[in-house]
Design an enzyme around this catalytic site. Sequence first.
Site, mmCIF file in Angstrom:
data_model
loop_
_atom_site.group_PDB
_atom_site.id
_atom_site.type_symbol
_atom_site.label_atom_id
_atom_site.label_comp_id
_atom_site.label_asym_id
_atom_site.label_seq_id
_atom_site.Cartn_x
_atom_site.Cartn_y
_atom_site.Cartn_z
ATOM 1 N N ASN A 1 0.819 -1.244 -0.023
ATOM 2 C CA ASN A 1 -0.014 0.065 -0.027
ATOM 3 C C ASN A 1 0.974 1.247 0.137
ATOM 4 O O ASN A 1 1.354 1.480 1.293
ATOM 5 C CB ASN A 1 -0.935 0.050 1.267
ATOM 6 C CG ASN A 1 -1.694 1.065 1.254
ATOM 7 O OD1 ASN A 1 -1.954 1.977 0.461
ATOM 8 N ND2 ASN A 1 -2.326 1.340 2.430
ATOM 9 N N LYS B 1 -0.049 4.318 -0.615
ATOM 10 C CA LYS B 1 -0.469 5.443 -0.151
ATOM 11 C C LYS B 1 -0.533 6.610 -1.070
ATOM 12 O O LYS B 1 -0.545 6.402 -2.254
ATOM 13 C CB LYS B 1 -0.241 5.663 1.518
ATOM 14 C CG LYS B 1 -0.309 4.385 2.300
ATOM 15 C CD LYS B 1 -0.155 4.855 3.844
ATOM 16 C CE LYS B 1 -0.112 3.815 4.469
ATOM 17 N NZ LYS B 1 -0.124 3.504 6.005
ATOM 18 N N HIS C 1 -9.761 1.206 4.451
ATOM 19 C CA HIS C 1 -8.621 1.541 4.983
ATOM 20 C C HIS C 1 -8.937 2.527 5.876
ATOM 21 O O HIS C 1 -9.499 3.649 5.984
ATOM 22 C CB HIS C 1 -7.411 1.922 4.279
ATOM 23 C CG HIS C 1 -5.925 1.972 4.852
ATOM 24 N ND1 HIS C 1 -5.685 2.790 5.605
ATOM 25 C CD2 HIS C 1 -5.026 0.890 4.689
ATOM 26 C CE1 HIS C 1 -4.466 2.785 6.051
ATOM 27 N NE2 HIS C 1 -4.149 1.578 5.434
ATOM 28 N N GLU D 1 -7.129 4.965 7.193
ATOM 29 C CA GLU D 1 -7.000 6.249 6.945
ATOM 30 C C GLU D 1 -8.179 7.027 6.391
ATOM 31 O O GLU D 1 -8.438 8.281 6.427
ATOM 32 C CB GLU D 1 -5.719 6.564 6.256
ATOM 33 C CG GLU D 1 -4.629 6.189 7.089
ATOM 34 C CD GLU D 1 -3.282 5.634 6.323
ATOM 35 O OE1 GLU D 1 -3.114 5.635 5.205
ATOM 36 O OE2 GLU D 1 -2.176 5.345 7.101
ATOM 37 N N GLU E 1 -5.850 -4.644 10.687
ATOM 38 C CA GLU E 1 -4.891 -3.560 10.958
ATOM 39 C C GLU E 1 -5.334 -2.779 12.158
ATOM 40 O O GLU E 1 -6.103 -1.837 12.042
ATOM 41 C CB GLU E 1 -4.796 -2.471 9.683
ATOM 42 C CG GLU E 1 -4.435 -3.149 8.433
ATOM 43 C CD GLU E 1 -3.764 -2.357 7.465
ATOM 44 O OE1 GLU E 1 -2.796 -2.106 7.274
ATOM 45 O OE2 GLU E 1 -4.570 -1.481 7.049
ATOM 46 N N GLY F 1 1.933 2.663 10.781
ATOM 47 C CA GLY F 1 3.176 3.460 10.479
ATOM 48 C C GLY F 1 4.046 3.923 11.716
ATOM 49 O O GLY F 1 4.809 4.797 11.696
ATOM 50 N N SER G 1 3.194 -1.896 10.450
ATOM 51 C CA SER G 1 4.366 -2.013 10.676
ATOM 52 C C SER G 1 5.169 -3.461 10.197
ATOM 53 O O SER G 1 6.056 -3.779 11.044
ATOM 54 C CB SER G 1 4.771 -1.451 11.935
ATOM 55 O OG SER G 1 4.200 -0.105 12.196
HETATM 56 C C1 PEP Z 1 -1.122 0.493 6.050
HETATM 57 O O1 PEP Z 1 -1.267 1.490 6.238
HETATM 58 O O2 PEP Z 1 -1.789 -0.226 5.461
HETATM 59 C C2 PEP Z 1 0.129 -0.249 6.586
HETATM 60 C C3 PEP Z 1 0.140 -1.331 6.890
HETATM 61 O O3 PEP Z 1 1.103 0.785 7.053
HETATM 62 P P1 PEP Z 1 2.527 0.342 7.730
HETATM 63 O O4 PEP Z 1 2.981 -0.696 7.196
HETATM 64 O O5 PEP Z 1 3.398 1.744 7.424
HETATM 65 O O6 PEP Z 1 2.178 0.298 9.164
#
Ligand code: PEP
Length: 255
Positions: free
Chosen positions: A10, A12, A96, A98, A168, A174, A213
């Site tokens: 992803n 983003k 997602h 976000e 998630e 992040g 992460s």
């Molecule tokens: C995400 O936003 O889907 C995600 C997993 O980000 P990160 O790996 O940076 O935590």
Amino acid sequence: MNRKKIVFANWKMNLDRVRISKFLEELLNLKFNSDKVDIVIAPPLVYLSDTLNKVSLSEVSVAAQNTFYEHNGPYTGEVSVDMLKDIGCTWVMIGHSERRQHLLETNEMINKKVLLATQNGLKVICCLGETYEERRQGKTFSKILDQLKRALREVDEKHLSNIVIGYEPIWVIGSGKAAELKDIKEAHGFISEELKNMYPKSKQLPRIVYGGSVDSNNIGEIINLNNVDGVLVGSASLDCEKFCDIVIKTEYSND
Ligand code: PEP
């Protein structure tokens, strides 16, 4: 359950044309076994066609990071399932955290998107997860269950094999530190059981991937947990070397 693993990148709102070209050139040199692992890249919308063209002769798939819940009409700035299909896009990310947070997407909107996308032949990764506060208050499972049931409301069983659930936990996204293994295992076990309860007759329940992460250091432990069918990678997917490492470690995971 022994299911084919899947790794999502992803991106983003990151990267640009030059960096995407370089990334894809490197990725397309990666020797991976597409019988064991699926790779899906989600670039920013304006780079979707370019990415699709570049991977067209490979086993790499491409996802849009979002879609709208109507076929067409006065929805400035939105993109429809039909348009995604028109350019050859086969996957879409929906829900997602976000987008739930910054674009105020509701469970109802997410459900409409999941229905329209699946009914029109797109594959969907539908994301859900609890906030830190909800976990602290012991509401993790009620939150996950509520999001899961509302996202999949009225989704026909025949589309389940085209759906991936992305678990998630919001506060680890992040953050540079993934959730505890025991918490990932517990949440995935819970989602898996609830999917069985929701669709007791289905032989092809959605795969469940973990996001938050994930990097090349922790992937080995995460991918070998029960009911973890893959990963959704944000930050670490911006670096092709790290991302390829995650793909290969996923391919060689037990199961
Ligand atoms: C995400 O936003 O889907 C995600 C997993 O980000 P990160 O790996 O940076 O935590």
